[in-house]
Design an enzyme around this catalytic site. Structure first.
Site, PDB file in Angstrom:
ATOM      1  N   ASN A  13      50.980  51.416 -19.015  1.00  0.00           N
ATOM      2  CA  ASN A  13      52.114  51.533 -18.086  1.00  0.00           C
ATOM      3  C   ASN A  13      53.404  51.122 -18.782  1.00  0.00           C
ATOM      4  OD1 ASN A  13      51.512  52.362 -15.197  1.00  0.00           O
ATOM      5  ND2 ASN A  13      49.813  51.002 -15.634  1.00  0.00           N
ATOM      6  N   ARG A  86      46.310  38.244 -14.467  1.00  0.00           N
ATOM      7  CA  ARG A  86      46.273  36.824 -14.090  1.00  0.00           C
ATOM      8  C   ARG A  86      46.797  36.685 -12.674  1.00  0.00           C
ATOM      9  NH1 ARG A  86      44.152  32.538 -16.477  1.00  0.00           N
ATOM     10  NH2 ARG A  86      45.942  31.268 -15.910  1.00  0.00           N
ATOM     11  N   HIS A 104      49.649  48.286  -8.814  1.00  0.00           N
ATOM     12  CA  HIS A 104      48.252  48.043  -8.437  1.00  0.00           C
ATOM     13  C   HIS A 104      47.560  49.388  -8.235  1.00  0.00           C
ATOM     14  CE1 HIS A 104      44.892  45.849  -6.611  1.00  0.00           C
ATOM     15  NE2 HIS A 104      44.874  46.815  -5.717  1.00  0.00           N
TER      16      HIS A 104
HETATM   17  C1  GRF Z   1      46.117  49.866 -14.508  1.00  0.00           C
HETATM   18  O1  GRF Z   1      45.174  50.522 -13.685  1.00  0.00           O
HETATM   19  C2  GRF Z   1      47.064  49.093 -13.639  1.00  0.00           C
HETATM   20  O2  GRF Z   1      47.240  49.662 -12.359  1.00  0.00           O
HETATM   21  C3  GRF Z   1      46.392  47.765 -13.497  1.00  0.00           C
HETATM   22  O3  GRF Z   1      45.878  47.509 -14.774  1.00  0.00           O
HETATM   23  C4  GRF Z   1      45.427  48.767 -15.336  1.00  0.00           C
HETATM   24  C5  GRF Z   1      45.765  48.808 -16.798  1.00  0.00           C
HETATM   25  O4  GRF Z   1      47.134  48.965 -16.912  1.00  0.00           O
HETATM   26  N1  GRF Z   1      47.321  46.762 -13.079  1.00  0.00           N
HETATM   27  P1  GRF Z   1      47.786  49.227 -18.376  1.00  0.00           P
HETATM   28  O5  GRF Z   1      47.133  50.474 -18.944  1.00  0.00           O
HETATM   29  O6  GRF Z   1      47.460  48.014 -19.238  1.00  0.00           O
HETATM   30  O7  GRF Z   1      49.258  49.413 -18.120  1.00  0.00           O
END
Ligand code: GRF
Length: 199
Positions: A13, A86, A104
């Protein structure tokens, strides 16, 4: 506007956000794990990184206090949780009241907590999705900024469903940050999000 992004793993993300050029400065990427893959990505893009290892702290409060100290060193306008695994103390959340954001992988308030895709599949839901929201002391229940929904298909597995949702995360997450960094978002007295971009 300046943001600090907190990650615990690959940081896809955070990577999508960087690629989307959301009109803000990413002052730092901070992780609670030194082995988080997203740290190398941030460093390769010239973004400051830091690690605050939860293992180095005897309890949540001392970890959160050190994390806040490191974050505040960058003086961000917003603190963005992106795959940050966390649970944060009320003290930390209150310190960043109104400027702490999380993504989320469910259509909140459905499926708060972990393993959202496995639970959605187990329940046989036909629609699932992702949410970007303000973080409050009530875990995964803060005011919602934007959501995206995807169909759950007959032959979906946790992985195929997660991949379909991650695509949408990578679209709504930069959108939410762009709105925040251009002052389009405010919270009304009832704690609801008012989005001036949609008015
Ligand atoms: C994603 O599904 C996000 O929604 C959740 O953690 C997962 C991994 O996110 N909070 P990322 O690839 O590390 O951004």
């Amino acid at each position: 506007k300046k943001i600090v992004i907190l990650i615990s793993g690959r940081g896809s993300n955070m990577q999508a956000l960087l690629a989307a050029k959301p009109g803000c400065t990413i002052a730092a990427v901070i992780s609670n794990r030194a082995d988080a893959g997203g740290l190398a990505f941030a460093q390769s893009h010239g973004i400051a990184t830091a690690v605050v290892a939860h293992r180095d702290h005897p309890d949540r409060e001392s970890f959160d206090a050190e994390l806040a100290r490191v974050i505040d060193g960058f003086a961000p306008d917003f603190v963005i949780l992106a795959g940050f695994m966390r649970i944060l103390t009320a003290g930390f959340v209150n310190h960043y009241q109104g400027r702490l954001i999380n993504i989320h992988p469910s259509l909140l308030p459905a499926y708060t907590g972990l393993h959202t895709h496995a639970r959605a599949l187990a329940d046989g839901v036909k629609i699932h999705g992702c949410t970007v929201h303000f973080v409050t002391a009530d875990l995964d229940h803060g005011p919602i900024i934007i959501q995206a929904a995807v169909p759950v298909l007959e032959n979906d597995t946790e992985d195929t469903l997660a991949a379909r949702i991650l695509n949408e995360e990578h679209r709504i997450f930069p959108q939410a940050i762009r709105w925040l960094c251009t002052d389009q978002i405010e919270l009304n007295s009832a704690g609801r999000v008012i989005n001036r971009a949609n008015t």
